[in-house]
Scaffold this motif. Structure first.
Motif, PDB file in Angstrom:
ATOM      1  N   SER A 122       0.830  -1.186   0.000  1.00  0.00           N
ATOM      2  CA  SER A 122       0.000   0.000   0.000  1.00  0.00           C
ATOM      3  C   SER A 122       0.861   1.230   0.000  1.00  0.00           C
ATOM      4  N   LEU A 123       0.841   1.882  -1.121  1.00  0.00           N
ATOM      5  CA  LEU A 123       1.551   3.112  -1.248  1.00  0.00           C
ATOM      6  C   LEU A 123       0.610   4.222  -0.849  1.00  0.00           C
ATOM      7  N   VAL A 124       0.841   4.868   0.273  1.00  0.00           N
ATOM      8  CA  VAL A 124      -0.104   5.889   0.682  1.00  0.00           C
ATOM      9  C   VAL A 124       0.322   7.164   0.004  1.00  0.00           C
ATOM     10  N   LEU A 125      -0.389   7.481  -1.075  1.00  0.00           N
ATOM     11  CA  LEU A 125      -0.002   8.564  -1.929  1.00  0.00           C
ATOM     12  C   LEU A 125      -1.030   9.661  -1.864  1.00  0.00           C
ATOM     13  N   LEU A 126      -0.602  10.849  -1.726  1.00  0.00           N
ATOM     14  CA  LEU A 126      -1.503  11.991  -1.755  1.00  0.00           C
ATOM     15  C   LEU A 126      -1.494  12.510  -3.177  1.00  0.00           C
ATOM     16  N   LEU A 127      -2.542  12.285  -3.954  1.00  0.00           N
ATOM     17  CA  LEU A 127      -2.506  12.574  -5.372  1.00  0.00           C
ATOM     18  C   LEU A 127      -3.462  13.722  -5.683  1.00  0.00           C
ATOM     19  N   VAL A 128      -3.059  14.988  -5.654  1.00  0.00           N
ATOM     20  CA  VAL A 128      -3.953  16.105  -5.931  1.00  0.00           C
ATOM     21  C   VAL A 128      -3.449  16.773  -7.178  1.00  0.00           C
ATOM     22  N   LEU A 129      -4.162  16.660  -8.282  1.00  0.00           N
ATOM     23  CA  LEU A 129      -3.607  16.983  -9.593  1.00  0.00           C
ATOM     24  C   LEU A 129      -4.579  17.813 -10.397  1.00  0.00           C
ATOM     25  N   THR A 130      -4.099  18.815 -11.046  1.00  0.00           N
ATOM     26  CA  THR A 130      -4.951  19.567 -11.967  1.00  0.00           C
ATOM     27  C   THR A 130      -5.060  18.790 -13.255  1.00  0.00           C
ATOM     28  N   SER A 131      -6.277  18.496 -13.680  1.00  0.00           N
ATOM     29  CA  SER A 131      -6.385  17.463 -14.682  1.00  0.00           C
ATOM     30  C   SER A 131      -6.170  17.855 -16.106  1.00  0.00           C
ATOM     31  N   VAL A 132      -6.612  18.990 -16.552  1.00  0.00           N
ATOM     32  CA  VAL A 132      -6.464  19.242 -17.976  1.00  0.00           C
ATOM     33  C   VAL A 132      -5.549  20.407 -18.271  1.00  0.00           C
ATOM     34  N   ALA A 133      -4.686  20.748 -17.353  1.00  0.00           N
ATOM     35  CA  ALA A 133      -3.801  21.867 -17.573  1.00  0.00           C
ATOM     36  C   ALA A 133      -2.559  21.461 -18.330  1.00  0.00           C
ATOM     37  N   TYR A 134      -2.538  20.229 -18.870  1.00  0.00           N
ATOM     38  CA  TYR A 134      -1.342  19.741 -19.552  1.00  0.00           C
ATOM     39  C   TYR A 134      -1.250  20.345 -20.939  1.00  0.00           C
ATOM     40  N   GLY A 135      -0.075  20.824 -21.289  1.00  0.00           N
ATOM     41  CA  GLY A 135       0.205  21.186 -22.672  1.00  0.00           C
ATOM     42  C   GLY A 135      -0.659  22.297 -23.200  1.00  0.00           C
ATOM     43  N   GLN A 136      -1.169  23.177 -22.371  1.00  0.00           N
ATOM     44  CA  GLN A 136      -1.980  24.262 -22.877  1.00  0.00           C
ATOM     45  C   GLN A 136      -1.091  25.260 -23.616  1.00  0.00           C
ATOM     46  N   ILE A 137      -1.591  25.795 -24.724  1.00  0.00           N
ATOM     47  CA  ILE A 137      -0.815  26.706 -25.553  1.00  0.00           C
ATOM     48  C   ILE A 137      -1.607  27.990 -25.702  1.00  0.00           C
ATOM     49  N   SER A 138      -0.992  29.116 -25.399  1.00  0.00           N
ATOM     50  CA  SER A 138      -1.710  30.380 -25.468  1.00  0.00           C
ATOM     51  C   SER A 138      -1.932  30.786 -26.917  1.00  0.00           C
ATOM     52  N   MET A 139      -2.979  31.605 -27.118  1.00  0.00           N
ATOM     53  CA  MET A 139      -3.268  32.081 -28.467  1.00  0.00           C
ATOM     54  C   MET A 139      -2.119  32.952 -28.983  1.00  0.00           C
ATOM     55  N   GLU A 140      -1.435  33.642 -28.076  1.00  0.00           N
ATOM     56  CA  GLU A 140      -0.310  34.481 -28.509  1.00  0.00           C
ATOM     57  C   GLU A 140       0.790  33.634 -29.119  1.00  0.00           C
ATOM     58  N   ASP A 154      -7.498   8.011 -20.797  1.00  0.00           N
ATOM     59  CA  ASP A 154      -8.471   8.101 -21.884  1.00  0.00           C
ATOM     60  C   ASP A 154      -8.957   9.521 -22.139  1.00  0.00           C
ATOM     61  N   ARG A 155      -8.396  10.506 -21.436  1.00  0.00           N
ATOM     62  CA  ARG A 155      -8.706  11.898 -21.754  1.00  0.00           C
ATOM     63  C   ARG A 155      -7.843  12.448 -22.878  1.00  0.00           C
ATOM     64  N   ARG A 156      -6.824  11.700 -23.274  1.00  0.00           N
ATOM     65  CA  ARG A 156      -5.865  12.257 -24.221  1.00  0.00           C
ATOM     66  C   ARG A 156      -6.512  12.576 -25.565  1.00  0.00           C
ATOM     67  N   ASP A 157      -7.490  11.772 -26.017  1.00  0.00           N
ATOM     68  CA  ASP A 157      -8.132  12.046 -27.296  1.00  0.00           C
ATOM     69  C   ASP A 157      -8.962  13.322 -27.228  1.00  0.00           C
ATOM     70  N   VAL A 158      -9.655  13.538 -26.097  1.00  0.00           N
ATOM     71  CA  VAL A 158     -10.443  14.756 -25.930  1.00  0.00           C
ATOM     72  C   VAL A 158      -9.532  15.979 -25.926  1.00  0.00           C
ATOM     73  N   LEU A 159      -8.421  15.892 -25.207  1.00  0.00           N
ATOM     74  CA  LEU A 159      -7.508  17.029 -25.127  1.00  0.00           C
ATOM     75  C   LEU A 159      -6.820  17.288 -26.465  1.00  0.00           C
ATOM     76  N   ARG A 160      -6.557  16.229 -27.223  1.00  0.00           N
ATOM     77  CA  ARG A 160      -5.941  16.415 -28.536  1.00  0.00           C
ATOM     78  C   ARG A 160      -6.903  17.131 -29.482  1.00  0.00           C
ATOM     79  N   VAL A 161      -8.189  16.775 -29.433  1.00  0.00           N
ATOM     80  CA  VAL A 161      -9.178  17.476 -30.259  1.00  0.00           C
ATOM     81  C   VAL A 161      -9.267  18.938 -29.852  1.00  0.00           C
ATOM     82  N   ALA A 162      -9.219  19.194 -28.536  1.00  0.00           N
ATOM     83  CA  ALA A 162      -9.265  20.582 -28.067  1.00  0.00           C
ATOM     84  C   ALA A 162      -8.060  21.368 -28.570  1.00  0.00           C
ATOM     85  N   GLN A 163      -6.892  20.746 -28.574  1.00  0.00           N
ATOM     86  CA  GLN A 163      -5.702  21.444 -29.071  1.00  0.00           C
ATOM     87  C   GLN A 163      -5.818  21.713 -30.567  1.00  0.00           C
TER      88      GLN A 163
END
Length: 480
Positions: free
Chosen positions: A20-38, A387-396
């Motif tokens: 049992s790995l007691v892990l505290l996992l608090v993660l922002t989920s879709v903030a990966y690889g965001q690219i600004s319009m600029e 399985d969120r990677r396809d949704v995020l790829r479409v968003a990008q």
């Protein structure tokens, strides 16, 4: 997701070990690889990896492995040196922060191959190492422009206590080691190692230095084997005599991890839950690790542990994933490899408090039994999108399309349009108005897709809804 607080092996009532790995996992989920319009405004879109596979994906994947000694490079630019480094008996080549190295490889069977680099991080500015890949003088696809190679970090020593009794973490120091790294998508949209087409005959492979120096021992041209299923692995090890082990409890505090991929993944204190260990209501206790910093694909945290005998073990993780409307994903690796396909992406759902999660079949709920031999092992958790990677790829992809639409519009309106003037966009740019309506439909579908994969709606789907509504209004009334 947050990360870790403890790790243990415990025996269950019926006798199976629970690691049992007691892990505290608090993660922002879709903030990966965001690219600004600029940034997008100054970026010409290249062929994506998916488009690359559409061209070459039907080619065979020859079952061959070719090792290219790094010292046998045929071309270079910059201050390239040869060196012998600890942990590797052969001569390595030092790849500085600028310039390039180039190798030639003879391919008998043309097709799709994986490429891995055996590397050693050299002293630099403590950032992740980046290289660009060219094959036969061309960049295969956009993702091969930014290939990352992680450094390895650890605590310089034990925690300190100040005069008030508060724990203070030790400085982070680099722990360089040789590591074989497949070339992969550093944004996480492609979870498996990249495939590259290599034609029959001599092919050139060039690595261009972008950030930080490193030593290279060899390049490996090979085929990444598909992960076996849990049932296959369990049957194989039961046939070798492995069985559930009883009456053992091994506990590892998560903040005592042995290695991390980033210097920012250091132990932290959480006063919010008295079940964490150690805990004190007033004094600071470093009882977790990672937190919101443990959120980018490719980041990992590793712990070492020792088991007293061969056997089948369960893995449990005490975690808290505090992002409403989403979940976190981690790849589980034992001794550097994922044991079976089901552990390539493990979900940690949203929870208001810490909860113990046994790694188990999400359908039937039976705990996985991991075969571990007697002795020392390493358990690693790596951030993946799942399985969120396809949704995020479409968003990008939609962001790129919206940026193209934006550039077309400002050709008519300028970047500072007059609100009292009618620009007649529907007449001058009829195709653009149609593309805006198309993007509105895509964003509406993204809302449904994101809710489908997460099982709920939250702040992220709210943003998508607002964007879809705005695009629909723009498409219906271009002069609004």
């Amino acid at each position: 997701m947050t990360t870790e607080s403890e790790v243990f092996l415990i025996s269950m009532q019926k006798g199976a070990y629970l690691l049992s790995l007691v892990l505290l996992l608090v993660l922002t989920s879709v903030a990966y690889g965001q690219i600004s319009m600029e940034r997008l405004a100054n970026y010409e879109r290249e062929r994506t990896y998916q488009e690359y596979l559409e061209q070459w994906g039907d080619w065979p994947r020859p079952d061959q492995e070719i090792l290219l000694p790094a010292a046998a490079y045929v071309g270079s630019e910059g201050r390239v040196e040869l060196a012998f480094l600890p942990g590797f008996d052969e001569c390595a080549v030092v790849s500085p922060e600028s310039g390039y190295l180039e190798w030639e490889v003879a391919i008998e069977e043309p097709g799709l191959y994986n490429i891995a680099v055996f590397y050693y991080p050299l002293p630099g500015r403590d950032a992740s190492i980046e290289r660009e890949l060219l094959i036969n003088g061309e960049r295969p696809f956009a993702g091969s422009r930014f290939l990352q190679f992680k450094r390895m970090w650890k605590d310089a020593g034990p925690f300190f206590l100040d005069v008030l009794g508060n724990e203070i973490r030790a400085p982070q120091v680099e722990e360089p080691r040789w590591l074989e790294r497949p070339l992969m998508d550093n944004l996480g949209y492609v979870q498996e190692p990249y495939l590259f087409y290599l034609g029959e005959g001599i092919n050139t492979i060039r690595l261009i230095s972008r950030v930080e120096p490193m030593a290279i021992g060899y390049l490996k041209i090979y085929q990444e084997k598909p992960l076996p299923s849990y049932e296959q692995v369990l049957a194989q090890h039961r046939g070798q005599g492995f069985s559930e082990v009883e009456d053992v409890w091994i506990k590892i505090q998560g903040e005592h991890s042995t290695l991390r991929s980033d210097s920012t993944l250091f132990p932290i204190a959480d006063h919010g839950d008295p079940t964490l260990e150690p805990y004190h209501p007033a004094e600071i206790r470093l009882n977790t690790i990672g937190g919101n910093r443990f959120n980018r694909p490719g980041q990992w945290i590793a712990w070492e542990f020792e088991v007293p005998q061969d056997g089948l073990y369960q893995v449990a993780i005490k975690s808290r994933q505090g992002v409403i409307g989403s979940y976190s994903n981690r790849r589980v690796l034992i001794d550097g490899r994922t044991p079976f396909a089901e552990l390539a992406s493990v979900k940690f759902p949203y929870s208001t408090g810490y909860q113990m999660t046994v790694l188990a079949d999400p359908g039937g709920g039976d705990p996985y039994l991991l075969p571990l031999s007697q002795g020392r092992h390493e358990l690693r958790l790596e951030v993946v999108l799942g399985d969120r990677r396809d949704v995020l790829r479409v968003a990008q992809d939609s962001l790129y399309e919206l940026n193209t639409i934006y550039r077309r519009i400002i050709m008519i309106t300028s970047s500072n349009p007059d609100p009292r003037r009618s620009y007649e966009l529907a007449r001058k740019l009829p195709d653009v108005i149609g593309r805006i309506r198309q993007q509105a439909a895509i964003f509406e579908q993204l809302v449904q897709d994101f809710a489908a994969v997460t099982g709920m709606e939250g702040g992220h789907t709210g943003i998508l809804k607002q964007q879809a509504h705005l695009l629909k209004r723009m498409g219906d009334d271009p002069e609004m």
